[in-house]
Write a protein that holds these residues in place. Structure first.
Motif, PDB file in Angstrom:
ATOM      1  N   THR A   1      -1.126   2.879   6.235  1.00  0.00           N
ATOM      2  CA  THR A   1      -2.183   3.622   6.918  1.00  0.00           C
ATOM      3  C   THR A   1      -3.446   2.760   7.039  1.00  0.00           C
ATOM      4  O   THR A   1      -3.687   1.885   6.197  1.00  0.00           O
ATOM      5  N   PRO A   2      -4.266   3.015   8.047  1.00  0.00           N
ATOM      6  CA  PRO A   2      -5.517   2.246   8.179  1.00  0.00           C
ATOM      7  C   PRO A   2      -6.381   2.343   6.925  1.00  0.00           C
ATOM      8  O   PRO A   2      -6.960   1.344   6.476  1.00  0.00           O
ATOM      9  N   GLN A   3      -6.452   3.520   6.335  1.00  0.00           N
ATOM     10  CA  GLN A   3      -7.302   3.692   5.141  1.00  0.00           C
ATOM     11  C   GLN A   3      -6.776   2.828   3.994  1.00  0.00           C
ATOM     12  O   GLN A   3      -7.556   2.195   3.275  1.00  0.00           O
ATOM     13  N   ALA A   4      -5.460   2.802   3.826  1.00  0.00           N
ATOM     14  CA  ALA A   4      -4.886   2.011   2.733  1.00  0.00           C
ATOM     15  C   ALA A   4      -5.107   0.517   2.986  1.00  0.00           C
ATOM     16  O   ALA A   4      -5.391  -0.243   2.046  1.00  0.00           O
ATOM     17  N   TYR A   5      -5.004   0.087   4.248  1.00  0.00           N
ATOM     18  CA  TYR A   5      -5.249  -1.329   4.550  1.00  0.00           C
ATOM     19  C   TYR A   5      -6.713  -1.670   4.237  1.00  0.00           C
ATOM     20  O   TYR A   5      -7.020  -2.718   3.687  1.00  0.00           O
TER      21      TYR A   5
ATOM     22  N   THR B   1       0.805  -1.226   0.000  1.00  0.00           N
ATOM     23  CA  THR B   1       0.000   0.000   0.000  1.00  0.00           C
ATOM     24  C   THR B   1       0.842   1.283   0.000  1.00  0.00           C
ATOM     25  O   THR B   1       0.281   2.368   0.124  1.00  0.00           O
TER      26      THR B   1
ATOM     27  N   ARG C   1       2.276   3.223   2.030  1.00  0.00           N
ATOM     28  CA  ARG C   1       2.400   3.540   3.459  1.00  0.00           C
ATOM     29  C   ARG C   1       1.395   2.659   4.209  1.00  0.00           C
ATOM     30  O   ARG C   1       0.333   2.334   3.679  1.00  0.00           O
TER      31      ARG C   1
ATOM     32  N   ASP D   1       1.471   5.024  20.921  1.00  0.00           N
ATOM     33  CA  ASP D   1       1.394   4.748  19.479  1.00  0.00           C
ATOM     34  C   ASP D   1       2.619   3.977  18.982  1.00  0.00           C
ATOM     35  O   ASP D   1       2.492   2.980  18.267  1.00  0.00           O
TER      36      ASP D   1
ATOM     37  N   ARG E   1      -3.192   1.884  15.178  1.00  0.00           N
ATOM     38  CA  ARG E   1      -3.848   2.939  14.395  1.00  0.00           C
ATOM     39  C   ARG E   1      -5.102   2.399  13.708  1.00  0.00           C
ATOM     40  O   ARG E   1      -6.107   3.109  13.584  1.00  0.00           O
TER      41      ARG E   1
ATOM     42  N   ASP F   1      -9.195   3.578  14.180  1.00  0.00           N
ATOM     43  CA  ASP F   1      -9.999   4.000  13.026  1.00  0.00           C
ATOM     44  C   ASP F   1     -11.017   2.881  12.773  1.00  0.00           C
ATOM     45  O   ASP F   1     -10.820   2.010  11.910  1.00  0.00           O
TER      46      ASP F   1
ATOM     47  N   THR G   1       2.271  -0.715  15.937  1.00  0.00           N
ATOM     48  CA  THR G   1       1.864   0.688  15.734  1.00  0.00           C
ATOM     49  C   THR G   1       0.788   0.776  14.660  1.00  0.00           C
ATOM     50  O   THR G   1      -0.192   1.527  14.792  1.00  0.00           O
ATOM     51  N   VAL G   2       0.960  -0.002  13.595  1.00  0.00           N
ATOM     52  CA  VAL G   2      -0.030   0.009  12.509  1.00  0.00           C
ATOM     53  C   VAL G   2      -1.353  -0.557  13.014  1.00  0.00           C
ATOM     54  O   VAL G   2      -2.429   0.024  12.780  1.00  0.00           O
TER      55      VAL G   2
END
Ligand code: MCA
Ligand code: AMP
Length: 483
Positions: free
Chosen positions: A222-226, A218, A220, A422, A243, A247, A239-240
């Motif tokens: 990020t939660p949105q990308a996952y 992805t 980076r 975090d 996050r 979210d 950490t991921v």
């Protein structure tokens, strides 16, 4: 299972897809990747080692696979490493060439960018990697004992050491993980981890290629990308996952996944439970080190318990060695290992290699662990406070202290990891300094080393606490918020 690394890594698959490999929004088929990797192999064959500017790109994947095809050890270079870190890695590894995306090379030549290939301090020839170039590669597979990768990792003091990872170890580890996690070509692996460490590169790229599952990287993590990646198998550092849990909407998108895997640092129990609540599944946690690859894991078909990294992978043996003076029968102590996934030593550092093994041949992880009666392992701490884990990155306090001391205004420096919700730990620097602001010192370290090695906070002291011998005493440092 086969100890031959390329047997499945580089074979065309039936059912190849135009988007078998997707990295940061660009994709290619496996056949296209192997063609580009073949062109890289033809260009670099015979080199003693090559460095790869390991940004999150298809070119990085092609360069690494090209090195493996040609039997040339690959040295991944963090893409944002500053001159001090970059020069050390290039010189210490003896890399003859630096491979990087053709676009990055053009930008550097035009003077637009002073990335690793531009503003060159250590002179090294840069080779552009162009995905449009294709060549078939049919030379014989190198010996399983040959070095596949040289990964730079921090010790407690000094500059990072080059960990020699044999091809045999990569093959053994990936096969063991595929078995433990029920990982098959029917999975789609999704993650956004950096491509210069074991987690993102060995498991996250070579794993997908060896198993034959499509990969969605992805860019980076990020939660949105996952949430958007639509994978069946997800990798993340704690950490991921923390996050993702914060979210909830993104986390719920992962309900359709088959398996969520966490590693590189301890997964806090609240994050484990948050994932269970929001995604409907308990994450698998596994444990490893650059030097050993992944050695312990819970299983797809077994119990997954918060705070537990499960049982040894096939061929791995573990033991707990209690501190001298510990109570007889103590179940807590240093975790030591043997097995087929271990490294072949630190490059050019025989003494450090010897020191990492016991006299009877067990690798000393430096992690403190306990084994429950049912064989499940728990990692309960680290022997040295000078190895910091921040966001899943291992950072040596000594390397950051040395970088700070290179600043003209800094007279003394002590660097520690402080518990952080975090990042797991955040890097805090205590300095005796004049004429330098906190921001200046943070940016100074970020620019010389990598951004993730920068202190997040700097505390200015009149003097460092010392013992009667004059040695700085980190445990006597005030809490960062107290000063
Ligand atoms: C901020 N940035 C700066 C500065 N401040 N850059 C330069 N100077 C500054 N002063 C920029 C960064 O370059 C970056 O830009 C952005 O701000 C955020 O960077 P960072 O602070 O690093 O991000 P973060 O949000 O704190 O990162 C969290 C993370 C990251 C994404 C979880 O820590 C991560 O990727 N961790 C994975 C580590 C890993 O894979 N470890 C595996 C080791 P930009 O966004 O543009 O880049 S292998 C291992 O441990 C074993 C084998 C195992 O068991 O797996
Ligand atoms: P690295 O060399 O960057 O691969 O870092 C290895 C270290 O990460 C280990 O020695 C552990 O301290 C830590 N680590 C990796 N996985 C876990 C885990 N699941 N739980 C706790 N610590 C971990």
């Amino acid at each position: 299972m086969s100890e031959v690394l390329l047997s499945s890594l580089a074979e065309p698959l039936t059912g190849d897809r135009p988007d078998a490999l997707s990295v940061a929004g660009r994709h290619c088929s496996r056949e296209e990747l192997l063609g580009a990797a073949g062109a890289v192999a033809a260009r670099i064959a015979g080199a003693s080692a090559v460095a790869v500017r390991a940004d999150a790109s298809l070119e990085t994947v092609a360069a690494v696979v090209g090195g493996l095809l040609a039997g040339v050890p690959v040295v991944p270079l963090p893409p944002d490493s500053g001159p001090a870190e970059r020069d050390h890695i290039l010189r210490d590894s003896g890399a003859e060439l630096l491979l990087e995306a053709a676009e990055a090379v053009t930008a550097a030549v035009a003077g637009d960018d002073l990335g690793p290939g531009g503003g060159v301090a250590a002179a090294i020839e840069t080779v552009p990697v162009d995905l449009r170039q294709r060549a078939a590669w049919s030379k014989a597979e190198p010996s399983p004992d040959a070095v596949a990768l040289i990964l730079y990792t921090s010790g407690t003091t000094g500059a990072p050491k080059g960990v020699l990872i044999p091809r045999r170890a990569v093959a053994a580890d990936l096969d063991a993980l595929a078995e433990a996690w029920g990982w098959t070509p029917d999975d789609t692996l999704a993650h956004g981890l950096p491509l210069f460490h074991v987690h993102g590169l060995v498991l996250g790229v070579l794993g997908a290629l060896r198993v034959g599952s499509p990969l969605v990287h992805t860019g980076r993590p990020t939660p949105q990308a996952y949430a958007a990646a639509r994978g069946s198998l997800y990798f993340g550092v704690p950490t991921v996952w923390g996050r993702v849990v914060r979210d909830a909407a993104a986390a719920r998108e992962l309900r359709g996944a088959r398996l969520l895997v966490s590693g590189s640092a301890p997964l806090p129990a609240p994050v484990f439970r948050g994932l269970e609540e929001l995604t409907g599944q308990r994450p698998v946690e596994r444990y490893g080190m650059t030097e050993t690859l992944i050695t312990l894991s819970t299983r797809a078909d077994g119990e997954r318990r918060p705070g537990s990294v499960g049982t040894p992978l096939p061929g791995v043996r573990t033991r707990i060695v209690a501190e001298p003076g510990a109570e007889a029968g103590s179940e807590i102590g240093e975790l030591q290992l043997t097995g087929p996934t271990l490294f072949a030593g630190y490059l050019g550092r025989e003494e450090a290699t010897a020191a990492s093994y016991t006299d009877d041949g067990w690798f000393r992880t430096g992690d403190i662990a306990a084994i429950d009666p049912d064989g499940f392992h728990r990692i309960v701490g680290r022997a040295s406070t000078d190895l910091i884990k921040t966001g899943g990155y291992r950072v040596g306090a000594g390397e950051v202290e040395n970088a700070l001391l290179d600043h003209a205004g800094v007279r003394e420096a002590a660097v520690v990891g402080v518990a952080h919700e975090d990042l797991g730990q955040e890097i805090v620097a205590y300095v005796v300094a004049e004429g330098a602001s906190e921001r200046e010192l943070i940016d100074f370290v970020a620019a010389r080393l990598s951004a993730h090695k920068r202190p997040r906070r700097v505390v200015f002291l009149e003097e460092l606490p010392r013992n009667a011998m004059g040695k700085p005493q980190k445990r006597l440092l005030p809490p960062p918020d107290a000063s």
